[in-house]
Design a protein around this motif. Sequence first.
Motif, mmCIF file in Angstrom:
data_model
loop_
_atom_site.group_PDB
_atom_site.id
_atom_site.type_symbol
_atom_site.label_atom_id
_atom_site.label_comp_id
_atom_site.label_asym_id
_atom_site.label_seq_id
_atom_site.Cartn_x
_atom_site.Cartn_y
_atom_site.Cartn_z
ATOM 1 N N LYS A 1 -26.766 62.851 37.331
ATOM 2 C CA LYS A 1 -26.072 62.140 36.256
ATOM 3 C C LYS A 1 -26.975 61.055 35.681
ATOM 4 N N LEU B 1 -27.006 57.876 32.649
ATOM 5 C CA LEU B 1 -26.257 57.037 31.714
ATOM 6 C C LEU B 1 -27.215 56.535 30.643
ATOM 7 N N ALA C 1 -29.271 62.917 24.502
ATOM 8 C CA ALA C 1 -28.251 63.578 25.320
ATOM 9 C C ALA C 1 -28.386 65.091 25.235
ATOM 10 N N SER D 1 -26.174 65.773 33.665
ATOM 11 C CA SER D 1 -24.847 65.415 33.177
ATOM 12 C C SER D 1 -24.990 64.058 32.494
ATOM 13 N N SER E 1 -23.944 60.744 30.126
ATOM 14 C CA SER E 1 -22.892 59.853 29.630
ATOM 15 C C SER E 1 -23.536 58.849 28.686
ATOM 16 N N VAL F 1 -23.414 55.648 26.062
ATOM 17 C CA VAL F 1 -22.618 54.500 25.615
ATOM 18 C C VAL F 1 -23.496 53.635 24.726
ATOM 19 N N SER G 1 -18.471 51.695 32.773
ATOM 20 C CA SER G 1 -18.621 53.095 33.172
ATOM 21 C C SER G 1 -19.152 53.210 34.595
ATOM 22 N N GLN H 1 -17.891 55.452 37.749
ATOM 23 C CA GLN H 1 -18.679 56.603 38.196
ATOM 24 C C GLN H 1 -20.149 56.232 38.322
ATOM 25 N N VAL I 1 -24.192 56.728 38.793
ATOM 26 C CA VAL I 1 -25.106 57.717 38.223
ATOM 27 C C VAL I 1 -26.416 57.685 39.004
#
Length: 219
Positions: free
Chosen positions: A105, A107, A120, A129, A131, A133, A142, A146, A148
């Motif tokens: 993951k 971010l 992304a 994966s 995310s 922002v 965030s 979760q 990362v």
Amino acid sequence: VRWWREQGCAVAQISDQGPGIPTDKLAAIFEPFTQLDSSTTREHGGAGLGLTITQRIVQALGGEVWVESEVGSGARFFVRLPLAAPHQLAPLPVPAAAPLPQEAKVLLVHGDADWRRLTATRLAAEGWSVSPVATGAEALASLEQQPVDLILAALELSDMHGLDFVQQVRRGAATFDTHVLVVSDADASDTALDYGAEGCVPADPQARLDGCSRRRGNP
């Protein structure tokens, strides 16, 4: 090469058309380091251990090995091994299923919507994966929900400086050891390291993709 069943055993026969083996040497060839021709000018090499090792393996399996030969008529080697009945066979171990690879993951924290979208897309194609922002506050919220594996944070954010954001990440109990890279075209590597980031990378999305691949342990 031939094989057949015989009184609960499997028998294999391997024949050659070589010069044959003298009768008085038939037993000796199974002794270690034994060569029929031990001269320094012999045609065939080897240490004289092959038949010894074969015999010991076969005997360890409850079988026997022997040879029949006459000079000038080649040689016939035999191996007899006992066959286990189906109910005597131990069940084969069933290998445990390999764990499914966990998706890494990342971010993305950046105020430029186009940068977030392009980066992304590229990282998702690499198996991440993602995310995305826009602000430091969104990123911190965030991360509380979760964790990362990697954070890519712009040096300049709309609500705080990127290095201040890095410090807040380092102070978090659940995020203090998260990999953080600062995204900037300026040479801010030393400063980023001082604030707790692990480096500074260029803002170009393609360059960023290469850096993320290395973070995942790829060559």
